[in-house]
Design a protein around this motif. Structure first.
Motif, PDB file in Angstrom:
ATOM      1  N   GLY A  88       0.809  -1.195   0.000  1.00 45.63           N
ATOM      2  CA  GLY A  88       0.000   0.000   0.000  1.00 45.63           C
ATOM      3  C   GLY A  88       0.843   1.246   0.000  1.00 45.63           C
ATOM      4  N   SER A  89       2.154   1.125   0.295  1.00 44.72           N
ATOM      5  CA  SER A  89       3.059   2.249   0.206  1.00 44.72           C
ATOM      6  C   SER A  89       3.586   2.348  -1.204  1.00 44.72           C
ATOM      7  CB  SER A  89       4.217   2.051   1.194  1.00 44.72           C
ATOM      8  OG  SER A  89       5.017   0.979   0.768  1.00 44.72           O
ATOM      9  N   LYS A  90       4.460   3.312  -1.431  1.00 44.20           N
ATOM     10  CA  LYS A  90       5.030   3.465  -2.760  1.00 44.20           C
ATOM     11  C   LYS A  90       6.174   2.494  -2.997  1.00 44.20           C
ATOM     12  CE  LYS A  90       3.773   8.334  -3.230  1.00 44.20           C
ATOM     13  NZ  LYS A  90       4.258   9.703  -3.474  1.00 44.20           N
ATOM     14  N   SER A  91       6.600   1.784  -1.952  1.00 45.69           N
ATOM     15  CA  SER A  91       7.687   0.827  -2.079  1.00 45.69           C
ATOM     16  C   SER A  91       7.127  -0.541  -2.396  1.00 45.69           C
ATOM     17  CB  SER A  91       8.491   0.764  -0.777  1.00 45.69           C
ATOM     18  OG  SER A  91       9.010   2.034  -0.451  1.00 45.69           O
ATOM     19  N   PRO A  92       7.990  -1.469  -2.862  1.00 43.84           N
ATOM     20  CA  PRO A  92       7.517  -2.831  -3.110  1.00 43.84           C
ATOM     21  C   PRO A  92       6.888  -3.405  -1.855  1.00 43.84           C
ATOM     22  CG  PRO A  92       9.703  -2.530  -4.017  1.00 43.84           C
ATOM     23  CD  PRO A  92       9.395  -1.298  -3.216  1.00 43.84           C
ATOM     24  N   ALA A  93       5.817  -4.193  -2.043  1.00 44.32           N
ATOM     25  CA  ALA A  93       5.039  -4.686  -0.909  1.00 44.32           C
ATOM     26  C   ALA A  93       5.680  -5.905  -0.312  1.00 44.32           C
ATOM     27  CB  ALA A  93       3.629  -5.019  -1.376  1.00 44.32           C
ATOM     28  N   GLN A  94       6.236  -5.789   0.884  1.00 39.55           N
ATOM     29  CA  GLN A  94       6.815  -6.964   1.510  1.00 39.55           C
ATOM     30  C   GLN A  94       6.821  -6.812   3.016  1.00 39.55           C
ATOM     31  OE1 GLN A  94      10.710  -7.023  -0.270  1.00 39.55           O
ATOM     32  NE2 GLN A  94      11.640  -6.302   1.581  1.00 39.55           N
ATOM     33  N   TYR A 125       4.667  -9.654 -13.770  1.00 42.57           N
ATOM     34  CA  TYR A 125       4.058  -9.045 -12.582  1.00 42.57           C
ATOM     35  C   TYR A 125       4.892  -9.311 -11.329  1.00 42.57           C
ATOM     36  CZ  TYR A 125       1.488 -13.286 -10.811  1.00 42.57           C
ATOM     37  OH  TYR A 125       1.122 -14.512 -10.296  1.00 42.57           O
ATOM     38  N   LEU A 126       5.588 -10.448 -11.263  1.00 46.90           N
ATOM     39  CA  LEU A 126       6.452 -10.687 -10.116  1.00 46.90           C
ATOM     40  C   LEU A 126       7.648  -9.742 -10.117  1.00 46.90           C
ATOM     41  CD1 LEU A 126       6.406 -14.592  -9.859  1.00 46.90           C
ATOM     42  CD2 LEU A 126       5.374 -12.947  -8.277  1.00 46.90           C
ATOM     43  N   THR A 127       8.198  -9.470 -11.285  1.00 50.97           N
ATOM     44  CA  THR A 127       9.307  -8.514 -11.374  1.00 50.97           C
ATOM     45  C   THR A 127       8.862  -7.141 -10.895  1.00 50.97           C
ATOM     46  OG1 THR A 127      10.230  -9.751 -13.249  1.00 50.97           O
ATOM     47  CG2 THR A 127      11.035  -7.516 -12.909  1.00 50.97           C
ATOM     48  N   LEU A 128       7.665  -6.715 -11.302  1.00 52.48           N
ATOM     49  CA  LEU A 128       7.116  -5.449 -10.820  1.00 52.48           C
ATOM     50  C   LEU A 128       6.891  -5.488  -9.317  1.00 52.48           C
ATOM     51  CD1 LEU A 128       4.423  -4.631 -13.554  1.00 52.48           C
ATOM     52  CD2 LEU A 128       6.633  -3.506 -13.238  1.00 52.48           C
ATOM     53  N   LEU A 129       6.331  -6.576  -8.819  1.00 51.00           N
ATOM     54  CA  LEU A 129       6.043  -6.715  -7.398  1.00 51.00           C
ATOM     55  C   LEU A 129       7.312  -6.613  -6.563  1.00 51.00           C
ATOM     56  CD1 LEU A 129       3.742  -7.466  -5.321  1.00 51.00           C
ATOM     57  CD2 LEU A 129       4.540  -9.825  -5.560  1.00 51.00           C
ATOM     58  N   PHE A 130       8.410  -7.157  -7.068  1.00 50.83           N
ATOM     59  CA  PHE A 130       9.677  -7.154  -6.337  1.00 50.83           C
ATOM     60  C   PHE A 130      10.498  -5.897  -6.591  1.00 50.83           C
ATOM     61  CE2 PHE A 130       9.577 -12.061  -6.781  1.00 50.83           C
ATOM     62  CZ  PHE A 130       8.604 -12.129  -5.796  1.00 50.83           C
ATOM     63  N   GLY A 131       9.870  -4.843  -7.090  1.00 55.04           N
ATOM     64  CA  GLY A 131      10.594  -3.593  -7.304  1.00 55.04           C
ATOM     65  C   GLY A 131      11.525  -3.649  -8.483  1.00 55.04           C
ATOM     66  N   ASN A 132      11.054  -4.264  -9.589  1.00 56.04           N
ATOM     67  CA  ASN A 132      11.856  -4.429 -10.809  1.00 56.04           C
ATOM     68  C   ASN A 132      13.130  -5.227 -10.558  1.00 56.04           C
ATOM     69  OD1 ASN A 132      10.149  -2.994 -12.650  1.00 56.04           O
ATOM     70  ND2 ASN A 132      10.857  -1.073 -11.736  1.00 56.04           N
ATOM     71  N   ARG A 133      13.007  -6.206  -9.674  1.00 60.36           N
ATOM     72  CA  ARG A 133      14.119  -7.122  -9.387  1.00 60.36           C
ATOM     73  C   ARG A 133      13.733  -8.539  -9.783  1.00 60.36           C
ATOM     74  NH1 ARG A 133      14.941  -5.711  -3.176  1.00 60.36           N
ATOM     75  NH2 ARG A 133      12.683  -5.485  -3.414  1.00 60.36           N
ATOM     76  N   LEU A 134      14.716  -9.310 -10.238  1.00 61.59           N
ATOM     77  CA  LEU A 134      14.493 -10.704 -10.610  1.00 61.59           C
ATOM     78  C   LEU A 134      14.553 -11.629  -9.407  1.00 61.59           C
ATOM     79  CD1 LEU A 134      16.680 -10.906 -13.857  1.00 61.59           C
ATOM     80  CD2 LEU A 134      14.188 -10.696 -13.710  1.00 61.59           C
ATOM     81  N   PHE A 135      15.116 -11.172  -8.320  1.00 63.20           N
ATOM     82  CA  PHE A 135      15.301 -12.007  -7.125  1.00 63.20           C
ATOM     83  C   PHE A 135      15.519 -11.073  -5.949  1.00 63.20           C
ATOM     84  CE2 PHE A 135      19.277 -11.217  -9.237  1.00 63.20           C
ATOM     85  CZ  PHE A 135      20.107 -10.789  -8.215  1.00 63.20           C
ATOM     86  N   LEU A 136      15.474 -11.615  -4.748  1.00 60.64           N
ATOM     87  CA  LEU A 136      15.655 -10.820  -3.532  1.00 60.64           C
ATOM     88  C   LEU A 136      16.902 -11.203  -2.746  1.00 60.64           C
ATOM     89  CD1 LEU A 136      11.962 -10.729  -2.229  1.00 60.64           C
ATOM     90  CD2 LEU A 136      13.118  -9.127  -3.764  1.00 60.64           C
ATOM     91  N   ALA A 137      17.439 -12.393  -2.976  1.00 63.00           N
ATOM     92  CA  ALA A 137      18.613 -12.850  -2.226  1.00 63.00           C
ATOM     93  C   ALA A 137      19.823 -11.942  -2.508  1.00 63.00           C
ATOM     94  CB  ALA A 137      18.946 -14.287  -2.601  1.00 63.00           C
TER      95      ALA A 137
END
Length: 349
Positions: free
Chosen positions: A7-13, A97-109
């Motif tokens: 709900g913020s402007k940052s990726p939702a996590q 949509y997952l790339t968008l959800l993760f803040g235009n990242r392919l992974f989080l590790a």
């Protein structure tokens, strides 16, 4: 790791620092007006005839179910989703949509910039492996899947092979610096065994990441109750997963499996993923439009085998079910979402 709420402007996590199950955030806020435009991905498209792996003719003897093709019986008769062009298009939209959800990242590790050996197990259309290879040209990327359904033209540092992640992996101990697992729900019988194989094949100091969806449709404002078909869909995956021995609801198994496999520095992130463009946050609204497009593109592929051939539910009710699902997806008054859990961990030095 910073906790960034939906709900913020940052990726939702939402992060659970001890590696346990982080609770999904509760502020997925509907916007006043939904932008109902649909968006496509111009990169959609695969070539099912190519693979760098050695193939026997039996691999290409796909099962035929009501005009749809499924993975060869050489590997399994229990995987419920097709491998044809229609389904692969949805796989590619899901990647977007997952790339968008993760803040235009392919992974989080937090992998090293000079990562060398990378495995994308269960690569599907191969789109994640291709994008990763483009982003890390110094890495050698291998994508594995049950079917040779990946594109012919790929970066020189990526190759695809036929393999079944549910079997013992053929890789040497400690081969990969990063192992990526994504959206394998409904395909795995023993998640702990899968993570133990990933642990064995991960290099000391390397990382393994697992991203899985809990495809139970829910809402925070009760609007999901307006469409009882959403509960029926949850029942379809629950009972279907039990019937084939491959659970669709397994996000609770991720942190547990990582711990039992021996990983350290385990992090768990939970995301709420809206269905449709109803979210107030513009990034989440964009994610939601692509989620809806994914489902509308091939809701049949996600449900056909489970309904008709696994559970044997009344076939004359299936088309009504599909019609009701499509209505629910397009109903602006329903603020439905599902959750995605990302867990990653490091193999000790």
């Amino acid at each position: 790791m910073t906790d960034q709420r939906v709900g913020s402007k940052s990726p939702a996590q939402a992060t659970s620092p001890d590696g346990g199950a982080g609770s999904p955030p509760n502020d997925l806020i509907p916007g006043e007006n939904e932008d109902v435009r649909d968006d496509g991905d111009s990169s959609l498209g695969t070539d099912a005839e190519s693979s760098t792996a050695s193939m026997s003719a039996s691999i290409l003897e796909y099962r035929q179910i009501q005009g749809r093709t499924f993975h060869s019986d050489r590997f399994t008769v229990d995987y419920a989703f097709p491998n044809d062009q229609k389904q692969l298009e949805s796989v590619d939209i899901t990647h977007h949509y997952l790339t968008l959800l993760f803040g235009n990242r392919l992974f989080l590790a937090p992998i090293a910039d000079d990562v060398q050996q990378v495995l994308d197990a269960g690569t599907g259309s191969g789109i994640w492996a291709i994008d990763f290879a483009d982003q890390y040209p110094g890495a050698e990327v291998i994508g594995t899947d049950l079917s040779p359904c990946q594109p012919k033209w790929v970066p020189p540092n990526v190759r695809f092979e036929i393999d079944d992640v549910t079997e013992s992996w053929t890789w040497d101990d400690g081969k990969f610096d990063f192992i990526h697992l994504r959206y394998l729900f409904g395909a795995i019988k023993d998640w702990t065994a899968l993570y133990k194989e990933a642990f064995r094949c991960c290099a000391p100091g390397g990382w393994v990441e697992s991203a899985e969806a809990n495809i139970q449709f829910r809402s925070d404002d009760g609007t999901a109750d307006l469409a009882p078909v959403l509960d029926l869909c949850t029942r379809l995956y629950d009972e279907g997963g039990q019937a084939i021995g491959r659970p669709f609801f397994m996000d609770h198994l991720q942190p547990k499996g990582f711990k039992e496999a021996g990983f350290t520095d385990i992090k768990t992130m939970d995301y709420k993923v809206p269905i449709g463009g109803w979210a107030k946050d513009p990034n989440l609204a964009e994610v939601g439009r692509f989620v809806r497009l994914t489902l509308e593109n091939d809701i049949e592929g996600y449900t056909l085998a489970l309904w008709n051939h696994v559970l044997g539910w009344p076939k004359d009710e299936y088309q009504i079910f599909l019609m009701d699902i499509r209505k629910a997806l397009r109903n602006r008054e329903i603020h439905s979402y599902f959750t995605v859990r990302v867990v990653y961990g490091r193999k000790p030095e």
